[in-house]
Enzyme design. Structure first.
Site, PDB file in Angstrom:
ATOM      1  N   GLY A 248      40.238  32.578  48.560  1.00  0.00           N
ATOM      2  CA  GLY A 248      41.081  32.143  47.459  1.00  0.00           C
ATOM      3  C   GLY A 248      40.383  31.490  46.280  1.00  0.00           C
ATOM      4  O   GLY A 248      41.057  31.061  45.347  1.00  0.00           O
ATOM      5  N   GLU A 286      36.825  33.255  54.220  1.00  0.00           N
ATOM      6  CA  GLU A 286      37.364  34.615  53.968  1.00  0.00           C
ATOM      7  C   GLU A 286      37.497  34.859  52.469  1.00  0.00           C
ATOM      8  O   GLU A 286      38.592  35.100  51.974  1.00  0.00           O
ATOM      9  CB  GLU A 286      38.769  34.736  54.588  1.00  0.00           C
ATOM     10  CG  GLU A 286      38.891  34.325  56.026  1.00  0.00           C
ATOM     11  CD  GLU A 286      40.348  34.289  56.509  1.00  0.00           C
ATOM     12  OE1 GLU A 286      41.276  34.150  55.687  1.00  0.00           O
ATOM     13  OE2 GLU A 286      40.549  34.403  57.721  1.00  0.00           O
ATOM     14  N   GLY A 288      37.319  36.813  48.957  1.00  0.00           N
ATOM     15  CA  GLY A 288      37.432  38.198  48.519  1.00  0.00           C
ATOM     16  C   GLY A 288      37.044  38.330  47.050  1.00  0.00           C
ATOM     17  O   GLY A 288      35.909  38.657  46.706  1.00  0.00           O
ATOM     18  N   ARG A 289      37.997  37.992  46.193  1.00  0.00           N
ATOM     19  CA  ARG A 289      37.804  38.188  44.748  1.00  0.00           C
ATOM     20  C   ARG A 289      36.527  37.537  44.238  1.00  0.00           C
ATOM     21  O   ARG A 289      35.769  38.148  43.473  1.00  0.00           O
ATOM     22  CB  ARG A 289      39.025  37.606  44.006  1.00  0.00           C
ATOM     23  CG  ARG A 289      38.978  37.775  42.491  1.00  0.00           C
ATOM     24  CD  ARG A 289      40.263  37.306  41.814  1.00  0.00           C
ATOM     25  NE  ARG A 289      41.367  38.178  42.150  1.00  0.00           N
ATOM     26  CZ  ARG A 289      42.330  37.869  43.016  1.00  0.00           C
ATOM     27  NH1 ARG A 289      42.343  36.695  43.602  1.00  0.00           N
ATOM     28  NH2 ARG A 289      43.279  38.726  43.278  1.00  0.00           N
ATOM     29  N   ARG A 325      47.592  45.457  38.729  1.00  0.00           N
ATOM     30  CA  ARG A 325      48.143  44.133  38.413  1.00  0.00           C
ATOM     31  C   ARG A 325      48.157  43.884  36.904  1.00  0.00           C
ATOM     32  O   ARG A 325      49.087  43.289  36.383  1.00  0.00           O
ATOM     33  CB  ARG A 325      47.338  43.054  39.133  1.00  0.00           C
ATOM     34  CG  ARG A 325      47.694  43.021  40.604  1.00  0.00           C
ATOM     35  CD  ARG A 325      46.903  41.992  41.377  1.00  0.00           C
ATOM     36  NE  ARG A 325      47.420  41.916  42.737  1.00  0.00           N
ATOM     37  CZ  ARG A 325      46.697  41.589  43.802  1.00  0.00           C
ATOM     38  NH1 ARG A 325      45.425  41.300  43.679  1.00  0.00           N
ATOM     39  NH2 ARG A 325      47.249  41.541  44.995  1.00  0.00           N
ATOM     40  N   CYS A 361      52.267  57.710  32.693  1.00  0.00           N
ATOM     41  CA  CYS A 361      53.488  57.968  31.936  1.00  0.00           C
ATOM     42  C   CYS A 361      54.517  56.875  32.134  1.00  0.00           C
ATOM     43  O   CYS A 361      55.586  57.114  32.695  1.00  0.00           O
ATOM     44  CB  CYS A 361      54.026  59.345  32.307  1.00  0.00           C
ATOM     45  SG  CYS A 361      52.859  60.615  31.824  1.00  0.00           S
ATOM     46  N   TYR A 390      39.750  44.252  43.814  1.00  0.00           N
ATOM     47  CA  TYR A 390      41.176  44.589  43.690  1.00  0.00           C
ATOM     48  C   TYR A 390      41.495  45.540  42.533  1.00  0.00           C
ATOM     49  O   TYR A 390      42.664  45.680  42.193  1.00  0.00           O
ATOM     50  CB  TYR A 390      42.043  43.336  43.513  1.00  0.00           C
ATOM     51  CG  TYR A 390      41.990  42.323  44.632  1.00  0.00           C
ATOM     52  CD1 TYR A 390      42.733  42.513  45.799  1.00  0.00           C
ATOM     53  CD2 TYR A 390      41.218  41.173  44.521  1.00  0.00           C
ATOM     54  CE1 TYR A 390      42.718  41.559  46.811  1.00  0.00           C
ATOM     55  CE2 TYR A 390      41.193  40.216  45.536  1.00  0.00           C
ATOM     56  CZ  TYR A 390      41.943  40.417  46.679  1.00  0.00           C
ATOM     57  OH  TYR A 390      41.927  39.477  47.678  1.00  0.00           O
TER      58      TYR A 390
HETATM   59  C1  PLP Z   1      43.676  37.943  50.453  1.00  0.00           C
HETATM   60  C2  PLP Z   1      43.224  36.990  51.498  1.00  0.00           C
HETATM   61  C3  PLP Z   1      41.978  36.394  51.393  1.00  0.00           C
HETATM   62  C4  PLP Z   1      41.080  36.560  50.196  1.00  0.00           C
HETATM   63  O1  PLP Z   1      41.627  36.035  49.036  1.00  0.00           O
HETATM   64  P1  PLP Z   1      40.754  36.023  47.687  1.00  0.00           P
HETATM   65  O2  PLP Z   1      41.652  35.390  46.691  1.00  0.00           O
HETATM   66  O3  PLP Z   1      40.456  37.439  47.357  1.00  0.00           O
HETATM   67  O4  PLP Z   1      39.536  35.226  47.961  1.00  0.00           O
HETATM   68  C5  PLP Z   1      41.560  35.605  52.439  1.00  0.00           C
HETATM   69  N1  PLP Z   1      42.341  35.387  53.527  1.00  0.00           N
HETATM   70  C6  PLP Z   1      43.559  35.932  53.638  1.00  0.00           C
HETATM   71  C7  PLP Z   1      44.340  35.658  54.858  1.00  0.00           C
HETATM   72  C8  PLP Z   1      44.048  36.741  52.632  1.00  0.00           C
HETATM   73  O5  PLP Z   1      45.258  37.271  52.741  1.00  0.00           O
END
Ligand code: PLP
Length: 439
Positions: A248, A286, A288-289, A325, A361, A390
């Site tokens: 996050g 965890e 991601g972004r 998005r 479109c 993403y």
């Molecule tokens: C999407 C998600 C993440 C990663 O979130 P980011 O904002 O991309 O870092 C981590 N853990 C869980 C459970 C998620 O659903």
């Protein structure tokens, strides 16, 4: 001494080299690029940030939230950089396994795991965060049927409130994720659940993604740390021995600056939850972004330009199919757009407010609205920046537009660019097959 090129310089070199190496054609009018040196540096920054705050010998497993970049070669690369996988569907697990990521480096989170998914995870020894009371009943039943391996925990929703983007806020009072901790009787239920199940050894929270303030994320981590201490005190032993603090970390989409950094977040966690780093708990992250966003870009050819109601509009080949998005929630997901000529030379000229549109479109298929940019002309190339997570890896099949190729690139100290294919462009034959052709 040769100074290695910085991220913006690598990007400029890669745009030029990509357009020389593989010009945008009628058949392939867009391509996605991922800066592999950037990914490597970001991964190193994550490791260093936690190494700075953890106790000697404290176990930390960093995982990558696969939904942010569903490409097998990328998962393999990240695994090689010491970052495993967080998966949330059978498809994501299949990608992680195809990348060779071993079970002990995979975490499964999903609010809708089927019995088959749970059975597979338990058999493989994948760490599993149980999302609800009903899921815990299923895990009880499956554990009675067959031996289970791998750490098991509960996902907790600390119900701290949302952030700037509702759709990204997973810790509101009524969020669909996890066990809502402050609901009446919930804390007592969690305590009982752990005391009755000595094999529950982990707690998990993920307070949200883009738009959640850092102190709220830290408050979520504090909430699961306090709960772990309470469970362990009641159990009279260190039953909960690991904490999964989710991902996050938000990304700055406004400039090349990386802000906030992993180091800033780790230091904030140390201040807010000192016990997290005393070495008594193993940690899982965890992200991601924040691991990928700033390393990716999408290049698309400008096909036509026009003027409508006095506003110039550039019709390009990148729209909602690669920027879902941004097209559907433009206020929450603005992107920087850079303008180049067909050879990748940055366009100069006085800024003119214009719309940058995609090929889909529907009228909302814009990647930028009323944006001051040098006036685009047909044959130019636009780059959608910070789209490493993403975007191209999460395409929309609208208008049956094929998925673009994704090329990884790496830049030597002398500025030479080398490409590796991370995903082939989807052919029309593949597209037809995917849509029922041949049935
Ligand atoms: C999407 C998600 C993440 C990663 O979130 P980011 O904002 O991309 O870092 C981590 N853990 C869980 C459970 C998620 O659903």
């Amino acid at each position: 001494m040769v100074v290695p090129p910085d991220a913006a310089t690598r990007r400029e070199l890669a745009v030029r080299a990509a357009l020389a190496h593989r010009p945008l054609t009628d058949e392939r009018p867009l391509v996605a690029l991922l800066d592999l040196d950037g990914v490597q540096r970001t991964a190193a920054a994550l490791h260093a940030a936690f190494a700075e705050v953890t106790a000697p010998g404290q176990r930390v497993l960093h995982t990558f939230a696969v939904k942010a970049g569903t490409l097998v070669p990328l998962l393999r690369l990240l695994d090689g950089l010491g970052i495993g996988c967080e998966v949330a569907s059978p498809g994501e697990l299949a990608l992680a396994r195809a990348a060779g990521v071993t079970a002990d480096r995979v975490v499964l989170d999903s609010p809708a795991k089927t019995r088959a998914e749970l059975r597979e995870a338990l058999a493989l020894g994948i760490a599993l965060n149980v999302d609800s009371r009903q899921e815990l009943d299923r895990v009880d039943a499956l554990r009675a049927e067959a031996p289970a391996h791998g750490p098991l925990g509960l996902r907790i929703n600390p119900q701290l409130g949302g952030g700037a983007i509702d759709a990204m806020s997973t810790a509101t009072a009524t969020s669909k994720f996890g066990v809502a901790l402050t609901d009446e009787g919930a804390r007592e239920w969690v305590l009982r659940a752990y005391l009755d199940r000595p094999w529950l050894t982990r707690l998990h929270c993920h307070v949200g993604s883009q738009g959640v303030p850092l102190d709220r994320m830290a408050a979520g981590v504090r909430a699961i740390h306090e709960l772990a201490e309470e469970i362990n005190a009641a159990a009279g032993r260190r039953q909960v021995d690991s904490l999964d603090i989710g991902g996050g970390l938000p990304v700055n989409f406004a400039s090349d600056e990386v802000s906030p950094t992993f180091a800033e977040y780790a230091r904030l966690l140390r201040e807010a939850v000192p016990g997290l780093f005393d070495g008594r708990y193993g940690l899982v992250t965890e992200f991601g972004r924040s691991l990928l966003a700033k390393s990716g870009l999408i290049l698309a050819r400008v096909e036509y330009t026009k003027s409508a109601g006095g506003r110039p509009v550039a019709l390009t080949h990148a729209g909602a199919q690669v920027a879902v998005r941004t097209a559907f929630a433009p206020e929450s997901w603005p992107l920087r757009v850079a303008a180049y000529d067909a050879t990748g030379t940055p366009r100069s000229g006085p800024p003119v407010r214009q719309d940058v549109a995609g090929p889909c479109c529907f009228a909302g298929d814009l990647t930028a609205r009323d944006r001051p940019l040098p006036r685009l002309v047909p044959g130019d190339v636009v780059a959608l920046l910070d789209t490493g997570a993403y975007y191209f890896s999460t395409p929309l099949a609208y208008n049956a537009l094929p998925r673009p190729a994704v090329l990884g690139f790496s830049v030597s100290e002398e500025g030479a660019v080398a490409f590796t294919t991370l995903r082939h462009a989807q052919s029309l034959a593949e597209l037809v097959a995917e849509h029922g052709g041949g049935l």
